[in-house]
Design a protein around this motif. Structure first.
Motif, mmCIF file in Angstrom:
data_model
loop_
_atom_site.group_PDB
_atom_site.id
_atom_site.type_symbol
_atom_site.label_atom_id
_atom_site.label_comp_id
_atom_site.label_asym_id
_atom_site.label_seq_id
_atom_site.Cartn_x
_atom_site.Cartn_y
_atom_site.Cartn_z
ATOM 1 N N GLU A 117 5.740 14.083 -1.154
ATOM 2 C CA GLU A 117 5.973 15.470 -1.580
ATOM 3 C C GLU A 117 5.499 16.452 -0.515
ATOM 4 O O GLU A 117 6.052 17.543 -0.385
ATOM 5 N N THR A 118 4.495 16.067 0.237
ATOM 6 C CA THR A 118 4.083 16.893 1.381
ATOM 7 C C THR A 118 5.213 16.962 2.401
ATOM 8 O O THR A 118 5.452 18.007 3.022
ATOM 9 N N HIS A 119 5.923 15.864 2.553
ATOM 10 C CA HIS A 119 7.038 15.789 3.499
ATOM 11 C C HIS A 119 8.249 16.587 3.005
ATOM 12 O O HIS A 119 8.856 17.340 3.770
ATOM 13 N N THR A 120 8.594 16.438 1.731
ATOM 14 C CA THR A 120 9.814 17.072 1.215
ATOM 15 C C THR A 120 9.587 18.507 0.730
ATOM 16 O O THR A 120 10.532 19.296 0.667
ATOM 17 N N GLY A 121 8.347 18.822 0.371
ATOM 18 C CA GLY A 121 8.048 20.156 -0.154
ATOM 19 C C GLY A 121 8.454 20.343 -1.600
ATOM 20 O O GLY A 121 8.476 21.468 -2.107
ATOM 21 N N LYS A 122 8.754 19.234 -2.293
ATOM 22 C CA LYS A 122 9.181 19.324 -3.699
ATOM 23 C C LYS A 122 8.583 18.179 -4.499
ATOM 24 O O LYS A 122 8.375 17.081 -3.966
ATOM 25 N N SER B 263 -2.766 4.641 -9.528
ATOM 26 C CA SER B 263 -3.436 5.425 -8.484
ATOM 27 C C SER B 263 -2.669 5.349 -7.161
ATOM 28 O O SER B 263 -2.540 6.359 -6.458
ATOM 29 N N GLU B 264 -2.150 4.172 -6.811
ATOM 30 C CA GLU B 264 -1.376 4.039 -5.578
ATOM 31 C C GLU B 264 -0.064 4.828 -5.670
ATOM 32 O O GLU B 264 0.367 5.452 -4.700
ATOM 33 N N LEU B 265 0.568 4.790 -6.829
ATOM 34 C CA LEU B 265 1.796 5.562 -7.019
ATOM 35 C C LEU B 265 1.515 7.051 -6.844
ATOM 36 O O LEU B 265 2.295 7.775 -6.194
ATOM 37 N N THR B 266 0.408 7.529 -7.380
ATOM 38 C CA THR B 266 0.044 8.940 -7.235
ATOM 39 C C THR B 266 -0.173 9.296 -5.770
ATOM 40 O O THR B 266 0.264 10.358 -5.302
ATOM 41 N N THR B 267 -0.819 8.411 -5.036
ATOM 42 C CA THR B 267 -1.017 8.636 -3.598
ATOM 43 C C THR B 267 0.326 8.714 -2.880
ATOM 44 O O THR B 267 0.554 9.598 -2.040
ATOM 45 N N PRO C 285 0.824 -1.218 0.000
ATOM 46 C CA PRO C 285 0.000 0.000 0.000
ATOM 47 C C PRO C 285 0.851 1.257 0.000
ATOM 48 O O PRO C 285 1.926 1.320 0.617
ATOM 49 N N ALA C 286 0.371 2.284 -0.674
ATOM 50 C CA ALA C 286 1.110 3.538 -0.814
ATOM 51 C C ALA C 286 1.360 4.207 0.532
ATOM 52 O O ALA C 286 2.451 4.734 0.774
ATOM 53 N N ASP C 287 0.365 4.197 1.413
ATOM 54 C CA ASP C 287 0.533 4.917 2.675
ATOM 55 C C ASP C 287 1.603 4.283 3.562
ATOM 56 O O ASP C 287 2.348 4.985 4.251
ATOM 57 N N LYS C 288 1.725 2.957 3.549
ATOM 58 C CA LYS C 288 2.762 2.295 4.335
ATOM 59 C C LYS C 288 4.158 2.605 3.777
ATOM 60 O O LYS C 288 5.117 2.793 4.523
ATOM 61 N N GLN C 289 4.258 2.653 2.462
ATOM 62 C CA GLN C 289 5.547 2.975 1.854
ATOM 63 C C GLN C 289 5.933 4.426 2.133
ATOM 64 O O GLN C 289 7.101 4.736 2.409
ATOM 65 N N ALA C 290 4.947 5.310 2.076
ATOM 66 C CA ALA C 290 5.224 6.721 2.363
ATOM 67 C C ALA C 290 5.649 6.897 3.814
ATOM 68 O O ALA C 290 6.567 7.677 4.116
ATOM 69 N N ALA C 291 5.010 6.163 4.723
ATOM 70 C CA ALA C 291 5.380 6.242 6.134
ATOM 71 C C ALA C 291 6.814 5.773 6.341
ATOM 72 O O ALA C 291 7.565 6.341 7.142
ATOM 73 N N ALA D 188 17.073 21.821 1.833
ATOM 74 C CA ALA D 188 18.234 21.822 0.931
ATOM 75 C C ALA D 188 18.321 20.557 0.085
ATOM 76 O O ALA D 188 19.098 20.506 -0.870
ATOM 77 N N MET D 189 17.540 19.538 0.411
ATOM 78 C CA MET D 189 17.666 18.280 -0.325
ATOM 79 C C MET D 189 17.118 18.399 -1.735
ATOM 80 O O MET D 189 16.241 19.226 -2.022
ATOM 81 N N LEU D 190 17.650 17.589 -2.627
ATOM 82 C CA LEU D 190 17.167 17.514 -4.001
ATOM 83 C C LEU D 190 15.804 16.817 -4.025
ATOM 84 O O LEU D 190 15.423 16.166 -3.041
ATOM 85 N N PRO D 191 15.066 16.925 -5.116
ATOM 86 C CA PRO D 191 13.793 16.208 -5.200
ATOM 87 C C PRO D 191 13.983 14.715 -4.939
ATOM 88 O O PRO D 191 14.940 14.108 -5.427
ATOM 89 N N ALA D 192 13.091 14.131 -4.167
ATOM 90 C CA ALA D 192 13.172 12.690 -3.904
ATOM 91 C C ALA D 192 12.993 11.922 -5.210
ATOM 92 O O ALA D 192 12.251 12.342 -6.109
ATOM 93 N N ALA D 193 13.685 10.795 -5.311
ATOM 94 C CA ALA D 193 13.569 9.944 -6.494
ATOM 95 C C ALA D 193 12.833 8.665 -6.126
ATOM 96 O O ALA D 193 13.128 8.032 -5.102
ATOM 97 N N VAL D 194 11.869 8.286 -6.947
ATOM 98 C CA VAL D 194 11.095 7.063 -6.733
ATOM 99 C C VAL D 194 11.486 6.073 -7.816
ATOM 100 O O VAL D 194 11.234 6.293 -9.007
ATOM 101 N N TRP D 195 12.148 5.011 -7.392
ATOM 102 C CA TRP D 195 12.686 4.028 -8.328
ATOM 103 C C TRP D 195 11.591 3.034 -8.701
ATOM 104 O O TRP D 195 11.079 2.299 -7.864
ATOM 105 N N LEU D 196 11.236 3.014 -9.972
ATOM 106 C CA LEU D 196 10.169 2.152 -10.483
ATOM 107 C C LEU D 196 10.775 1.089 -11.398
ATOM 108 O O LEU D 196 11.101 1.360 -12.552
ATOM 109 N N ASP D 197 10.951 -0.111 -10.850
ATOM 110 C CA ASP D 197 11.456 -1.203 -11.683
ATOM 111 C C ASP D 197 10.764 -2.529 -11.384
ATOM 112 O O ASP D 197 10.863 -3.464 -12.150
ATOM 113 N N GLN D 198 10.039 -2.597 -10.276
ATOM 114 C CA GLN D 198 9.356 -3.833 -9.900
ATOM 115 C C GLN D 198 7.952 -3.841 -10.479
ATOM 116 O O GLN D 198 7.168 -2.917 -10.250
#
Length: 232
Positions: free
Chosen positions: A162-167, A152-156, A109-115, A126-136
């Motif tokens: 992005e709320t956490h990083t601000g970017k 839809s889960e990826l969008t969530t 689930p998206a929310d568990k991964q985000a947590a 100061a951090m760069l935009p977070a990168a989400v590795w999509l290969d699985q």
């Protein structure tokens, strides 16, 4: 007698071809071990590193030309890179720009991964935009996940981190994932593509980051470095 001579000649020719092939592959390996794209064409270049790469000499890494470092941070709903904290401290001490990478799992689930991500990665303007590795791919998930649900889960997940990083995050998309889901056309984010030596075009639109060489040999690391460049 003529047949025996012809047979020996064929064997010699095969031997010569094999030697040439081995020499060519050896040259290619040697060339790639020291190759990075032109600084004239791509002024900003850096690396992606994680626990699998072992200890990093960050001062040496900066000395060979790394301007930034993307650090493997988290994966799926629970996994965390054991070297992330140490790598983050090292990158900051070397005054390298840094970003965090999450390996996305379409089975979780998206929310568990985000947590998981926000627990590992500190909030830092100061951090760069977070990168989400999509290969699985979701094809082997224990419970069936539709293509629509993957999107839809990826969008969530993106909205939450992005709320956490601000970017806005960047999508690090493998060729197989893009072929399966056409995600670059469906999710409006910059893309990070991978292709050895030659610029990739499999997303159907320009890349923002490119892993140009995943086997660069530098004294700062014992294994091959994943060398990344920024679109100028």
């Amino acid at each position: 007698m003529a047949r025996k001579k012809n047979g020996r000649l064929r064997l010699r020719l095969v031997g010569v071809v094999l030697l040439l092939a081995l020499a060519g592959s050896g040259w290619a390996w040697w060339h790639l071990a020291g190759w990075t794209p032109s600084r004239t064409e791509f002024p900003v270049q850096g690396v992606e590193v994680g626990g699998e790469d072992g200890p990093v000499d960050w001062v040496a890494l900066k000395a060979v030309g790394a301007d930034f470092a993307y650090l493997d941070a988290s994966a799926s709903a629970f996994a965390r890179d054991p070297q992330f904290v140490e790598n983050l401290e090292g990158a900051k001490a070397a005054k390298l720009q840094w970003g965090a990478v999450h390996r996305y799992d379409p089975c979780q689930p998206a929310d568990k991964q985000a947590a998981n991500f926000v627990t590992v990665v500190p909030r830092d303007s100061a951090m760069l935009p977070a990168a989400v590795w999509l290969d699985q791919l979701a094809d082997d998930c224990p419970i069936k996940v539709s293509d629509a649900a993957v999107e839809s889960e990826l969008t969530t997940f993106l909205n939450q981190i992005e709320t956490h990083t601000g970017k806005a995050a960047i999508l690090k998309v493998s060729r197989s994932f893009e072929r399966r889901y056409k995600i670059a056309a469906r999710v409006d984010r910059n893309v990070w593509l991978e292709q050895l030596r030659f610029q990739p075009d499999y997303a159907g639109r320009p890349w923002a980051l490119w892993t140009a060489n995943d086997r660069l040999s530098v004294p700062a690391l014992t294994g091959g470095v994943r060398w990344v460049v920024v679109q100028p």
